[in-house]
Design a protein around this motif. Structure first.
Motif, short mmCIF file in Angstrom:
data_model
loop_
_atom_site.label_atom_id
_atom_site.label_comp_id
_atom_site.label_asym_id
_atom_site.label_seq_id
_atom_site.Cartn_x
_atom_site.Cartn_y
_atom_site.Cartn_z
N LEU A 42 1.39 19.55 6.64
CA LEU A 42 2.41 18.98 5.76
C LEU A 42 1.93 18.96 4.31
CD1 LEU A 42 3.55 16.00 8.04
CD2 LEU A 42 4.86 18.08 7.52
N PHE A 43 0.64 18.70 4.12
CA PHE A 43 0.07 18.71 2.77
C PHE A 43 0.20 20.09 2.12
CE2 PHE A 43 -3.56 18.92 -0.22
CZ PHE A 43 -3.31 17.78 -0.97
N LYS A 44 0.15 21.14 2.96
CA LYS A 44 0.31 22.52 2.47
C LYS A 44 1.78 22.90 2.31
CE LYS A 44 -3.87 23.88 4.98
NZ LYS A 44 -4.34 24.57 6.21
N GLN A 89 0.83 -1.21 0.00
CA GLN A 89 0.00 0.00 0.00
C GLN A 89 0.87 1.26 0.00
OE1 GLN A 89 -2.21 -0.91 3.54
NE2 GLN A 89 -3.79 -2.08 2.46
N ILE A 90 1.91 1.25 0.80
CA ILE A 90 2.81 2.40 0.87
C ILE A 90 3.55 2.59 -0.46
CG2 ILE A 90 4.90 3.30 2.00
CD1 ILE A 90 3.82 1.89 4.58
N ASP A 91 4.02 1.49 -1.04
CA ASP A 91 4.68 1.57 -2.35
C ASP A 91 3.74 2.18 -3.39
OD1 ASP A 91 6.95 0.41 -1.28
OD2 ASP A 91 6.51 -1.61 -2.05
N SER A 92 2.48 1.78 -3.32
CA SER A 92 1.48 2.31 -4.26
C SER A 92 1.26 3.80 -4.04
CB SER A 92 0.16 1.55 -4.10
OG SER A 92 -0.84 2.09 -4.92
N TYR A 93 1.18 4.22 -2.79
CA TYR A 93 1.01 5.64 -2.49
C TYR A 93 2.16 6.46 -3.06
CZ TYR A 93 -2.62 4.56 1.05
OH TYR A 93 -3.75 4.16 1.71
N ILE A 94 3.38 5.97 -2.85
CA ILE A 94 4.56 6.69 -3.33
C ILE A 94 4.54 6.78 -4.85
CG2 ILE A 94 7.08 6.60 -3.51
CD1 ILE A 94 7.08 5.37 -0.67
N ALA A 95 4.21 5.66 -5.51
CA ALA A 95 4.17 5.63 -6.97
C ALA A 95 3.10 6.56 -7.54
CB ALA A 95 3.92 4.21 -7.46
N LYS A 96 1.99 6.73 -6.79
CA LYS A 96 0.88 7.57 -7.26
C LYS A 96 1.07 9.05 -6.94
CE LYS A 96 -2.69 3.97 -7.07
NZ LYS A 96 -3.90 3.48 -6.36
N GLY A 97 2.14 9.38 -6.24
CA GLY A 97 2.42 10.79 -5.97
C GLY A 97 1.90 11.32 -4.67
N ALA A 98 1.85 10.49 -3.64
CA ALA A 98 1.41 10.96 -2.32
C ALA A 98 2.28 12.11 -1.86
CB ALA A 98 1.47 9.83 -1.31
N LYS A 99 1.65 13.12 -1.28
CA LYS A 99 2.37 14.28 -0.78
C LYS A 99 2.72 14.10 0.70
CE LYS A 99 2.36 19.28 -1.28
NZ LYS A 99 1.58 20.46 -1.73
#
Length: 344
Positions: free
Chosen positions: A305-307, A74-84
């Motif tokens: 952090l998102f900002k 799940q974390i790998d997927s988040y990183i690949a999808k551009g999680a901020k």
């Protein structure tokens, strides 16, 4: 004609690439994992985090189903999808360093919450923070409930030997809270002048059904008519297991309203079912692990952090960071007396 077609294809390809890049930028989101949503406390954290973030930032939340391999994917997927931002409720605290290393490699800020990693993990990256409690605080409050209730109820000492014959339901092996909630609790009680005789302690993995099975076994072995070492108190590392213990002792005829057939039980978390059982007089007490404020702190930091506020993620919030880059949410004791005073 061929040159025009080639030029058109180049323009079209450039447009597609630009569109994909734009979509990736628009896909900035907060990636959240919950270690298991069938745990009532963890599910409460999930619900409250979603409530506080909804409408203020895009987010994706996943249930890791108590499986570290699943969470890693799940974390790998988040990183690949551009999680901020990554917001992670660890399945296994031993995996924390690898997860933080992934975030660091991608320069993504990360919040760990509810399950504390080793301090070395926090120190390994300048954009990692922790939100959670101090287990020692919960243990001291749970210990005080046990000490005060035992001293106030001499009839609970069934064999009159001055000791508490107790059993302990433990959480997940290797979990920092399990160790502290067991070992420190024993020390707290003994340091307050009460001698313990621990009849048994077993892990029930924070799970109600497992706890019931274990307590069924204990009741069959220790609470028979001819036993001189009856269970006089059940200490539970959390409320789910305390509720499993209650189901078991009630099947054996205890904790159903008869004062001479009562086995005191204590837990930690203050989930609604436990509070109801405290009000009914079937459980002695619990310690409030405040899921609402923990979720609020997680959400406030994640939104900052998102900002892009990575230098001071608590800016504009009510929270403070301690010297371990952690926001600490305080526990509160819950007993029938506390409930009554809160309702006045």
């Amino acid at each position: 004609m061929g040159k025009k077609i080639l030029l058109l294809l180049i323009i079209l390809t450039s447009f597609i690439i630009a569109s994909c890049s734009s979509n990736n930028n628009n896909n900035n989101f907060i990636g959240i994992t919950i270690y298991r949503t069938d745990d009532p406390f963890a599910n409460s954290l999930k619900s409250n985090i979603e409530k506080f973030i909804s409408g203020r930032a895009k987010y994706i939340v996943n249930d890791s189903q108590n499986n570290q391999t699943t969470q890693n994917s799940q974390i790998d997927s988040y990183i690949a999808k551009g999680a901020k931002v990554l917001v992670i409720n660890l399945v296994d605290t031993q995996a924390a360093q690898d997860i933080v290393d992934k975030a660091k490699k991608s320069d993504i800020p990360i919040i760990l919450f509810n399950k504390a990693p080793d301090i070395s993990v926090i120190n390994s990256y300048d954009k990692v923070w922790y939100v959670g409690t101090l287990s020692e605080e919960a243990v001291n409050l749970q210990g005080k409930i046990i000490v005060d209730s035992w001293k106030s109820n001499p009839s609970w000492d069934k064999n009159g030997d001055g000791k508490i014959q107790c059993v302990i339901l433990e959480g997940e092996p290797g979990h920092a809270d399990t160790k502290i909630r067991t070992e420190n609790l024993i020390s707290f009680i003994e340091n307050n002048g009460i001698e313990l005789e621990i009849l048994d302690k077993k892990t029930a993995m924070w799970n109600r059904n497992r706890a019931k099975t274990i307590v069924d076994f204990w009741m069959s072995n220790h609470n028979s008519e001819d036993s001189d070492k009856k269970i006089e108190y059940i200490f539970s590392n959390n409320d789910e297991m305390a509720l499993g213990a209650l189901e078991s002792v009630q099947e054996f005829g205890y904790n159903k309203g008869e004062s001479n057939k009562f086995i005191p039980i204590v837990g930690i978390d203050a989930i609604n079912e436990t509070i109801e059982e405290i009000e009914n007089g079937n459980i002695v007490g619990t310690v409030l692990n405040d899921s609402v404020n923990q979720a609020r702190a997680v959400s406030d930091l994640a939104l900052n952090l998102f900002k892009g506020e990575t230098s001071n993620p608590i800016l504009g919030t009510v929270w403070t960071l301690d010297n371990t880059k952690s926001v600490r949410i305080h526990y509160k004791p819950i007993t029938i007396e506390v409930q009554e005073s809160n309702n006045k």
